[in-house]
Write an enzyme that holds these catalytic residues in place. Structure first.
Site, short mmCIF file in Angstrom:
data_model
loop_
_atom_site.label_atom_id
_atom_site.label_comp_id
_atom_site.label_asym_id
_atom_site.label_seq_id
_atom_site.Cartn_x
_atom_site.Cartn_y
_atom_site.Cartn_z
N ARG A 69 0.84 -1.21 0.00
CA ARG A 69 0.00 0.00 0.00
C ARG A 69 0.87 1.25 0.00
NH1 ARG A 69 -5.15 1.96 2.10
NH2 ARG A 69 -5.25 4.06 1.26
N ARG A 93 -5.41 1.15 -4.86
CA ARG A 93 -4.59 0.60 -3.77
C ARG A 93 -4.50 -0.91 -3.88
NH1 ARG A 93 -8.59 3.03 0.15
NH2 ARG A 93 -8.26 4.64 -1.34
N ASP A 95 -6.45 -2.11 1.41
CA ASP A 95 -6.96 -1.12 2.36
C ASP A 95 -7.67 -1.91 3.45
OD1 ASP A 95 -7.68 1.48 3.36
OD2 ASP A 95 -9.68 1.17 2.55
N ASP A 102 -9.90 -1.17 6.92
CA ASP A 102 -10.55 -0.22 7.81
C ASP A 102 -11.15 -0.96 8.99
OD1 ASP A 102 -10.10 2.07 6.23
OD2 ASP A 102 -11.93 1.74 5.08
#
Length: 171
Positions: free
Chosen positions: A84, A93, A96, A98
């Site tokens: 990344r 990307r 990712d 989250d």
């Protein structure tokens, strides 16, 4: 004491399925994290910055004794290991990750907001999350209710990517 956390994975360049598998193996290897249920992988149109390839997205449940800030730091480490590079907001990307939820915690800090503040508007997050945590309340509404309000017909389950992920995790 362990806390259940929900994570969202996404990627659209390189080999996102391999990046997901490497990150999941990293989570599984961490002594303070137990890997839980995984959603299927979904193909989703880009969000925010739309002139880029479609994304692969999935949701993951973990149990962890890490404080939320340490879980975030570890997720960022997994992103870096997955190649990344943060060049532009909402840009392409490799990986990712989250943190969507962390138990019932509500955190509003500059670098960490839990529950993730844009969950209700992101069908690409809600679709896989609804598969593994449909009755979870976020802002007083269940994931299923939030998804019904944000449904995007362009999001579709990718059986080939999901099966490939299972194979990579078994090796």
């Amino acid at each position: 004491m362990k806390v259940e956390a929900a994570l969202a994975f996404g990627g659209n360049i390189g080999d996102p399925v391999a990046a997901f598998a490497a990150a999941l193996k990293g989570l599984r290897a961490h002594p303070d994290i137990t890997l839980g249920q995984l959603s299927s992988i979904y193909r989703t149109p880009p969000w925010g910055k739309t002139d880029q390839p479609e994304f692969l997205n999935m949701a993951v449940l973990v149990e962890t004794s890490l404080p939320p800030q340490d879980l975030l730091a570890f997720c960022l480490e997994l992103e870096r290991a997955g190649g990344r590079e943060r060049r532009e907001r909402w840009g392409p990307r490799t990986l990712d990750i989250d943190i969507l939820t962390y138990g019932d915690a509500i955190i509003d800090q500059a670098r960490l907001q839990i529950p993730h503040p844009r969950i209700p508007e992101r069908a690409f997050v809600l679709t896989p999350l609804a598969e593994i945590l449909p009755q979870r309340l976020i802002g007083g509404r269940s994931v299923t209710e939030l998804l019904a309000a944000a449904t995007d017909e362009t999001i579709r389950r990718d059986d080939i990517a999901t099966d490939r992920l299972k194979t990579l995790l078994a090796s």
